[in-house]
Design an enzyme around this catalytic site. Structure first.
Site, PDB file in Angstrom:
ATOM      1  N   GLY A 112       0.829  -1.209   0.000  1.00 12.34           N
ATOM      2  CA  GLY A 112       0.000   0.000   0.000  1.00 12.34           C
ATOM      3  C   GLY A 112       0.852   1.244   0.000  1.00 12.34           C
TER       4      GLY A 112
ATOM      5  N   GLY B 184       1.135   5.316   1.580  1.00 16.38           N
ATOM      6  CA  GLY B 184       0.698   6.197   2.643  1.00 16.38           C
ATOM      7  C   GLY B 184       1.023   7.635   2.335  1.00 16.38           C
ATOM      8  N   SER B 185       0.930   8.483   3.355  1.00 18.06           N
ATOM      9  CA  SER B 185       1.139   9.918   3.161  1.00 18.06           C
ATOM     10  C   SER B 185       2.570  10.246   2.769  1.00 18.06           C
ATOM     11  CB  SER B 185       0.780  10.662   4.447  1.00 18.06           C
ATOM     12  OG  SER B 185      -0.553  10.396   4.826  1.00 18.06           O
TER      13      SER B 185
ATOM     14  N   SER C  91       5.759   4.380   0.686  1.00 20.67           N
ATOM     15  CA  SER C  91       5.113   3.125   0.310  1.00 20.67           C
ATOM     16  C   SER C  91       5.518   2.015   1.266  1.00 20.67           C
ATOM     17  CB  SER C  91       5.512   2.734  -1.120  1.00 20.67           C
ATOM     18  OG  SER C  91       5.206   3.773  -2.030  1.00 20.67           O
ATOM     19  N   VAL C  92       4.640   0.986   1.365  1.00 20.61           N
ATOM     20  CA  VAL C  92       4.897  -0.160   2.220  1.00 20.61           C
ATOM     21  C   VAL C  92       5.004  -1.404   1.343  1.00 20.61           C
ATOM     22  CG1 VAL C  92       4.051  -1.561   4.135  1.00 20.61           C
ATOM     23  CG2 VAL C  92       3.636   0.902   4.132  1.00 20.61           C
TER      24      VAL C  92
ATOM     25  N   LYS D 246       8.489   0.046   5.370  1.00 18.49           N
ATOM     26  CA  LYS D 246       7.926   1.353   5.075  1.00 18.49           C
ATOM     27  C   LYS D 246       9.037   2.249   4.547  1.00 18.49           C
ATOM     28  CE  LYS D 246       5.237   5.046   7.296  1.00 18.49           C
ATOM     29  NZ  LYS D 246       4.622   5.458   8.579  1.00 18.49           N
TER      30      LYS D 246
ATOM     31  N   ASP E   1      -3.096   9.870  14.531  1.00 17.12           N
ATOM     32  CA  ASP E   1      -3.620   9.406  13.242  1.00 17.12           C
ATOM     33  C   ASP E   1      -4.251   8.026  13.377  1.00 17.12           C
ATOM     34  OD1 ASP E   1      -4.256   9.617  10.582  1.00 17.12           O
ATOM     35  OD2 ASP E   1      -2.312   8.933   9.860  1.00 17.12           O
TER      36      ASP E   1
END
Length: 800
Positions: free
Chosen positions: A498, A500-501, A504-505, A520, A625
């Site tokens: 996925g 993220g802000s 990428s992971v 990450k 978050d």
């Protein structure tokens, strides 16, 4: 004029039915005389009920039988026709409680507990004869009525597990006969009324009080007022905001069997007078700020005893005197600062069922005597400094009941523990080990001195930008850029999990360690990415908890082209994120839906994680978050909280906010951000509470807070609130309703259990999402409530 024979016969035939009718009517009235006041009161009560799933009033309350024979009704023998008992507990009734109940002036017992009544408690001030009043486990709201103080004959008052607010009526302490007072699990606020605490005349009037339950509310102040209630057998003040020290006078309550003071803000030592409580069977002082050592063990009772002192600041050694309590069944001393060895004498506690000593500073070996305890079903020694060989027998043979994680020197044991094998021990090694035991304290002290000196020098001279990261990495696995590139197949799209802000992971596998990982990788061209990396390193440097995503290492280096490369390496979570389970498909297939029990377990896990971050990790940390995509699920579906990229230390956020008008800028995810952040408020633990409430609502409704249906002033909060509590089945996830199908022989009971559980969870969620921060509970209270909800639901489902 004489009447002829046929005429006499005709008149007699006409009179017989009338006489019979009168006789029958008289007979009925003489047995159960009609009392219009009581009958009309009952009919008004019946007509106010909006849902009667068992038919107790709609079917069994009818004109074909006298009302004194209606189900749940008992009438007086001395005063026929006067209702003395109204008991409709556990029938699933909904609706308001009609005010006409207050006209049943001969009523001695009113029990409407375990139903779904809503609205305010009706005026009952005319019930001067009532002795037992139980309206618990409903959805009643509003204040505790002042008129109840007119019920001078009350022996027992139970209003627990409702939604009552406000303060306790000041005059309630003047009820002369009251022996049981239970107001638990409401939203009652304020300090204890002066009439209860200053429970002389007033305390004298309540001297016969045997049970006092004020738990799960929002009471404040100290509890010195409890000192003269010498006849107490049960005292439950847990899950409030009481402060100050625990009064030593409680040690004089010689009849006390249950004492619950957990989840408050008590400070100071545990009173030594507790050693005199010879009848005590349950003592829970967990989740406070108690300090000092413990000397409990003298005069402990002969019946099974449960001792919970978790999550305090207790220190010193675990006393050998605990072994004198031969009937100790539960010992919970986790999340304190106990040190030294685990007493071998604990192996003498033949009745011990649960022993939790995790998250302390214990050292030494595990006593083999613990393996001889025949009833021990749960043993948690994780997060200490234990070493040596793990016993093989008893509880240690069942790896599902023992937890030994994060003890640096343990070896051997059952194969499923996956511990390294123990090296063979020679006599020379034994001598070395003996020498090591002597030298460790010496070198430990010297190291401490050097560490203090080193930190002093570093604070004065260090200017390096990456100092926090360097110290963070020293105790973790060293991996290079090439290791990570190889593990992720050069960061291929196939391994992409996925985005993220800030990057990428990727999923991967470290070849040398044979370990599946999630990497990450930060996109350093994005503004704020490097700050996020440093924030996450700083946040993860000193925190460890079973419900926080375990980090393997961090990597700050250069890639193959010479560009700066920064990444965090975590354990790979095979079941993905909560977001995936709630909204998406897994590997192209629809996953098995989360059941209610699983959702509650996940909520409990995250509540525990936030409780730890806010209160128990040494430096209060705000996650900032919280959302389902940051909640990961391991192979056992245990939830772990991750992504600390924008986490803030609470004290730091306060100084930053007040000093520069919130110049840092609060970040998060739309839909989960607390409203005060949008108004320029500083980062606080209350912001995490709000986000947790939104996540709870999402888990129960199956809808994101950003769902397209939420528009024109409707959001997920008022969507649920508008249907709470009567119509909650209109808003919850349809898949949760299928839970009842698994209980064909007890469908009604299962539905009730599901309903009660959903009401309780949504009540917590709504409380968390109040618009003002000071109106919300804190995470310690929330975690406690979620544990209670899960326990109650499990018990009710298992019982059916």
């Amino acid at each position: 004029m004489p009447v002829d024979q046929p005429m006499k016969l005709t008149m007699l035939m006409l009179l017989v039915p009338l006489l019979l009718s009168y006789g029958i009517g008289s007979g009925r009235c003489s047995t159960v005389p009609d009392n219009s006041t009581d009958l009309h009161a009952l009919l008004d009560f019946k007509n106010a009920i909006t849902n009667d799933p068992t038919g107790v009033t709609s079917i069994f309350w009818n004109d074909s039988i006298p009302y004194c024979q209606w189900k749940g009704i008992t009438c007086s023998q001395r005063h026929p026709g006067r209702v003395t008992t109204l008991d409709l507990t556990g029938h699933g009734l909904s609706g308001p409680i009609a005010a006409s109940i207050g006209n049943l002036t001969f009523l001695r017992t009113l029990d409407l507990s375990n139903n779904h009544f809503f609205g305010q408690i009706p005026p009952l001030g005319n019930l001067h004869k009532i002795q037992g009043l139980n309206l618990s486990v409903n959805s009643l709201e509003g204040n505790v009525p002042e008129a109840l103080t007119n019920c001078s004959s009350l022996l027992s008052l139970d209003l627990s597990k409702n939604i009552l607010v406000g303060k306790i009526p000041a005059k309630i302490g003047l009820l002369p006969n009251l022996s049981i007072l239970i107001l638990s699990s409401n939203n009652i606020t304020g300090s204890i009324p002066s009439t209860l605490r200053t429970i002389p005349a007033s305390i004298g009037n309540l001297s016969s009080l045997s049970a006092l339950g004020l738990d799960s509310n929002n009471f404040t102040g100290t509890i010195e007022w409890v000192g003269k209630l010498n006849n107490l057998q049960v005292l439950n003040l847990g899950e409030n905001n009481f402060i100050g020290s625990i009064p030593p006078s409680i040690g004089n309550f010689t009849q006390l069997t249950n004492l619950y003071l957990q989840n408050n803000k008590f400070e100071g030592p545990i009173p030594s007078s507790f050693g005199k409580l010879s009848q005590l069977s349950k003592l829970n002082l967990s989740y406070n700020n108690l300090q000092g050592n413990i000397s409990i063990g003298i005069n402990i009772p002969t019946q099974p005893f449960e001792l919970s002192l978790s999550s305090n600041k207790l220190n010193g050694q675990i006393p050998d005197s605990l072994s004198q309590c031969q009937n100790l069944a539960t010992i919970e001393l986790d999340q304190n600062f106990f040190e030294g060895n685990i007493p071998i004498s604990l192996g003498n506690l033949s009745g011990l069922i649960l022993l939790n000593l995790s998250h302390n500073d214990l050292s030494g070996t595990i006593p083999t005597s613990l393996s001889d305890l025949p009833l021990l079903r749960r043993l948690d020694l994780s997060y200490n400094h234990l070493y040596g060989k793990i016993p093989m027998h008893g509880v240690f043979a069942n790896t599902t009941t023992v937890s030994l994680n994060s003890n640096w020197g343990l070896c051997g044991g059952a194969m499923d523990l996956n511990m390294p094998p123990c090296p063979p021990v020679s006599r020379r090694t034994e001598r070395k080990n003996h020498l090591v035991k002597i030298l460790i304290p010496i070198f430990g002290f010297m190291s401490l001195v050097l560490l203090v000196y080193f930190l002093f020098i570093v604070r004065k001279k260090a200017r390096a930008k990456y100092t926090p990261f360097t110290s963070f990495c020293e105790n973790f696995l060293k991996v290079s850029y090439n290791d990570i590139a190889q593990a992720t197949r050069n960061f291929s799209e196939y391994n992409l999990v996925g985005r993220g802000s800030y990057g990428s992971v990727y999923r991967g596998k470290l070849k040398e360690q044979k370990m599946e990982i999630a990497v990450k990788v930060f996109d350093l061209e994005m503004r704020g990415a490097e700050r996020s990396f440093l924030s996450e390193c700083e946040a993860l440097r000193s925190i460890q908890h079973r419900n926080l995503l375990p980090i393997i290492t961090a990597c700050s280096t250069v890639d193959s082209t010479g560009n700066v490369f920064k990444a965090l390496v975590y354990e790979f979570m095979p079941n993905g994120s909560l977001d995936t389970w709630l909204h998406h498909k897994v590997d192209g297939k629809t996953p098995k839906r989360l059941g209610l029990n699983q959702r509650i377990s996940i909520a409990v896990n995250i509540a525990d994680a936030l409780d730890y971050l806010h209160y128990d990790c040494g430096r209060p940390t705000v996650h900032c978050d919280l959302k389902p995509s940051n909640i990961l699920l391991d192979d056992d579906m245990t939830a772990l909280l991750g992504d600390f990229g924008i986490a803030r230390f609470y004290a730091d956020s306060l100084s930053i906010s007040t000093g520069s008008n919130n110049s840092v800028g609060v970040k998060g995810t739309i839909g989960y951000i607390a409203p005060e952040y949008g108004r320029g408020g500083h980062v606080s633990t209350s912001g995490d509470v709000y986000s947790f409430g939104i996540v709870l609502l999402e888990m129960m409704t199956g809808k994101r807070p950003t769902d397209s249906m939420f528009k024109d002033g409707v959001d997920i909060i008022n969507f649920v609130e508008g249907n709470f509590p009567q119509q909650i089945f209109q808003v919850i996830d349809d898949h949760l309703m299928e839970e009842c199908k698994d209980f064909p022989q007890a469908k009604q009971e299962a539905e009730n259990a599901v309903y009660q559980c959903l009401v309780s969870v949504l009540e917590v969620a709504i409380s968390c999402t109040r618009p003002l921060p000071n109106e919300r509970m804190n995470m310690k209270q929330i975690a406690s409530k979620m544990h209670a909800i899960k326990t109650s639901y499990d018990e009710r489902i298992m019982s059916h």
